[in-house]
Design a protein around this motif. Structure first.
Motif, PDB file in Angstrom:
ATOM      1  N   MET A  82       0.854  -1.185   0.000  1.00 57.06           N
ATOM      2  CA  MET A  82       0.000   0.000   0.000  1.00 57.06           C
ATOM      3  C   MET A  82       0.896   1.244   0.000  1.00 57.06           C
ATOM      4  O   MET A  82       1.701   1.431   0.919  1.00 57.06           O
ATOM      5  N   SER A  83       0.755   2.067  -1.020  1.00 58.13           N
ATOM      6  CA  SER A  83       1.564   3.284  -1.053  1.00 58.13           C
ATOM      7  C   SER A  83       0.884   4.346  -1.910  1.00 58.13           C
ATOM      8  O   SER A  83       0.109   4.037  -2.819  1.00 58.13           O
ATOM      9  N   ARG A  89      -0.377  12.532  -1.575  1.00 61.01           N
ATOM     10  CA  ARG A  89      -0.842  12.049  -0.254  1.00 61.01           C
ATOM     11  C   ARG A  89      -2.022  12.862   0.282  1.00 61.01           C
ATOM     12  O   ARG A  89      -2.186  14.018  -0.061  1.00 61.01           O
ATOM     13  N   ARG A  90      -2.790  12.179   1.163  1.00 57.54           N
ATOM     14  CA  ARG A  90      -3.929  12.763   1.898  1.00 57.54           C
ATOM     15  C   ARG A  90      -5.007  13.334   0.981  1.00 57.54           C
ATOM     16  O   ARG A  90      -5.587  14.374   1.237  1.00 57.54           O
ATOM     17  N   ARG A  91      -5.227  12.596  -0.119  1.00 57.74           N
ATOM     18  CA  ARG A  91      -6.348  12.978  -1.000  1.00 57.74           C
ATOM     19  C   ARG A  91      -7.246  11.773  -1.262  1.00 57.74           C
ATOM     20  O   ARG A  91      -7.928  11.705  -2.263  1.00 57.74           O
ATOM     21  N   LEU A  94      -5.161   6.095  -0.889  1.00 59.78           N
ATOM     22  CA  LEU A  94      -5.108   4.830  -0.134  1.00 59.78           C
ATOM     23  C   LEU A  94      -6.521   4.319   0.175  1.00 59.78           C
ATOM     24  O   LEU A  94      -6.804   3.135   0.059  1.00 59.78           O
ATOM     25  N   THR A  95      -7.401   5.233   0.544  1.00 55.02           N
ATOM     26  CA  THR A  95      -8.772   4.834   0.894  1.00 55.02           C
ATOM     27  C   THR A  95      -9.421   4.090  -0.278  1.00 55.02           C
ATOM     28  O   THR A  95     -10.037   3.037  -0.103  1.00 55.02           O
ATOM     29  N   TRP A 116       0.640  -6.040   8.065  1.00 57.66           N
ATOM     30  CA  TRP A 116       1.598  -5.416   8.976  1.00 57.66           C
ATOM     31  C   TRP A 116       1.525  -3.924   8.696  1.00 57.66           C
ATOM     32  O   TRP A 116       1.631  -3.521   7.528  1.00 57.66           O
ATOM     33  N   SER A 118       2.830  -0.080   8.704  1.00 54.96           N
ATOM     34  CA  SER A 118       4.059   0.718   8.849  1.00 54.96           C
ATOM     35  C   SER A 118       3.876   1.741   9.970  1.00 54.96           C
ATOM     36  O   SER A 118       4.830   2.131  10.627  1.00 54.96           O
ATOM     37  N   TYR A 123      -4.634   2.079   9.927  1.00 57.58           N
ATOM     38  CA  TYR A 123      -5.560   1.045   9.453  1.00 57.58           C
ATOM     39  C   TYR A 123      -6.822   0.798  10.282  1.00 57.58           C
ATOM     40  O   TYR A 123      -7.721   0.106   9.811  1.00 57.58           O
ATOM     41  N   PHE A 126     -10.018   1.532   8.578  1.00 55.40           N
ATOM     42  CA  PHE A 126     -10.472   0.596   7.533  1.00 55.40           C
ATOM     43  C   PHE A 126     -10.985  -0.720   8.135  1.00 55.40           C
ATOM     44  O   PHE A 126     -11.138  -1.715   7.435  1.00 55.40           O
TER      45      PHE A 126
END
Ligand SMILES: CC(C)(COP(=O)(O)OP(=O)(O)OC[C@H]1O[C@@H](n2cnc3c(N)ncnc32)[C@H](O)[C@@H]1OP(=O)(O)O)[C@@H](O)C(=O)NCCC(=O)NCCS
Length: 408
Positions: A82-83, A89-91, A94-95, A116, A118, A123, A126
């Motif tokens: 996941m990256s 970022r923050r838009r 990932l969601t 796992w 980071s 998480y 989610f």
């Protein structure tokens, strides 16, 4: 900005892999791109996120089965990779990726997902909950006298890499029956995770492997590396235990005894050990073993009916559990669970709930390593029937602390 989440094509894999490593502030050797593709990843499970055709995010899962309390093995999405590019970022990238990964897991009929993390702030939202503890150990081996030790009828011997890779899977398979949280490791993944070239090990030596056998039967193995600890003193070294896995107490004791007995080593470190490991109780001066707990795997229940029916329980009981799931409403509902040591039945229900939790609390407690009582005291659980939280804990407790030794 038009963001599209979709499975990647085979030829997009190299760029995808570079992006994953860049998000972790790392470059990648071209050979390691092919290695992940050939020995670990499943291309049809990988998601790419595109902003106007430019790759800006990644995610996916490895297919596993996970041992659950009682010994059954349930299909589990091992969420990984996941990256989001630093530029995006923050838009919500990932969601969106997580939604795709869970959707794919549900299509594959995987009742569970695990990962796992980071960072531990990411998480819970989610629906994942910290389900296992992984302890980081450190000890000066000169202070590791054992005061207690089971009778050890077998022997430890060194083996070379190829032989080790032949012996280890059988031991892992037997050991995985004893603890919830174990994930299976396919043949190609054994090769991937025990890759031992200089470029991946930095200052550390190549791997040393030992195996414990009794009457010719391999019951445990340990793998470690060494590093010169002090540039002034040639012979003084640190040891990093990569894995020590066994399915008998005798193998476990003999292997740790050997790891603590290698001459010229001044410090032994072992990451991610189980919190109920018996070694502490064997040492003459237990406090010399420094144990630092951290979160192990995070678990998410995707299909509560299948997941809760798939494990056994410590006591016979019946509970009605309401699960709220803001992120993945399909997994929410009221579930009637009736189970005990011989098995369980779980079904959707219209009965009045005894307890209300969210998906994250269900994930944390599912493997039996976290007590619901702790979460209730943290204000994360609503108890509607007096004593229901305690009854939940008596049911969900696992024989041994759940633990995952597979880092993915
Ligand atoms: C972690 C990472 C994947 C987050 O990606 P992202 O696209 O920025 O995440 P989103 O925009 O979808 O964030 C969703 C929510 O999680 C929060 N969040 C995301 N990353 C977070 C972090 N590292 N710490 C705290 N909160 C975080 C966001 O603030 C957002 O919260 P909100 O919904 O209340 O606004 C990204 O920062 C990254 O690539 N980090 C480096 C690699 C890494 O750590 N990957 C995770 C591997 S386990």
């Amino acid at each position: 900005m038009s963001i599209v989440h979709r499975p990647i094509a085979y030829e997009e894999f190299p760029e995808w892999r570079v992006l994953v490593r860049r998000a972790f502030n790392d470059h990648i050797h071209p050979d390691d791109i092919a290695r992940l593709r050939d020995e670990r990843a499943e291309i049809d499970r990988l998601i790419g996120v595109f902003d106007d055709k430019k790759l800006v995010g990644t995610g996916g899962a490895d297919s596993h089965v996970m041992t659950v309390p009682g010994g059954a093995e349930l299909p589990t999405a091992g969420v990984a990779y996941m990256s989001t590019a630093a530029t995006h970022r923050r838009r919500g990238v990932l969601t969106g990726t997580m939604a795709k990964v869970l959707e794919q897991a549900r299509e594959r009929e995987e009742p569970l997902a695990a990962l796992w993390a980071s960072e531990s702030a990411i998480y819970g939202r989610f629906g994942f909950g910290q389900a296992t503890i992984a302890e980081n150990w450190e000890i000066d081996p000169s202070k590791s006298t054992f005061a207690h030790m089971p009778q050890v009828p077998g022997r430890v011997r060194f083996v070379e890499h190829d032989e080790a890779l032949k012996l280890m899977p059988g031991v892992w398979e037997r050991a995985s029956k004893l603890r919830a949280g174990f994930l299976d490791r396919s043949e190609r993944r054994w090769k991937y995770f025990f890759f031992d070239e200089e470029r991946v090990r930095g200052d550390w030596s190549g791997m040393f492997h030992v195996v414990y056998e009794d009457a010719g039967e391999p019951q445990g193995y340990a793998t470690y590396r060494l590093k010169q600890d002090d540039p002034e003193l040639d012979d003084v070294q640190a040891m990093q235990v990569i894995e020590c896995v066994s399915y008998t107490d005798e193998a476990h004791a003999a292997l740790w005894r050997l790891l603590f007995d290698v001459d010229l080593v001044v410090n032994v470190e072992a990451e991610g050990q189980p919190p109920d490991d018996p070694i502490w109780w064997m040492l003459a001066d237990p406090r010399k073993l420094q144990r630092t707990p951290a979160d192990g795997i995070w678990v998410r229940v995707i299909d509560p009916v299948k997941a809760l029916s798939g494990r056994t329980y410590g006591t016979e009981d019946r509970l009605v559990i309401e699960v709220a799931d803001e992120f993945w409403p399909d997994s929410a509902g009221v579930f009637e669970l009736e189970g005990g040591p011989d098995g369980a039945v779980c079904k959707s229900s219209t009965a009045t709930p005894d307890i209300s939790v969210s998906a994250s609390e269900l994930g944390a407690t599912y493997l039996g390593g976290v007590r619901l009582q702790e979460l209730a005291r943290a204000g994360r659980v609503a108890e509607h029937t007096d004593g229901a939280v305690t009854r939940f804990d008596w049911m969900f407790v696992a024989e041994r602390a759940p633990w995952c030794g597979h880092h993915f």
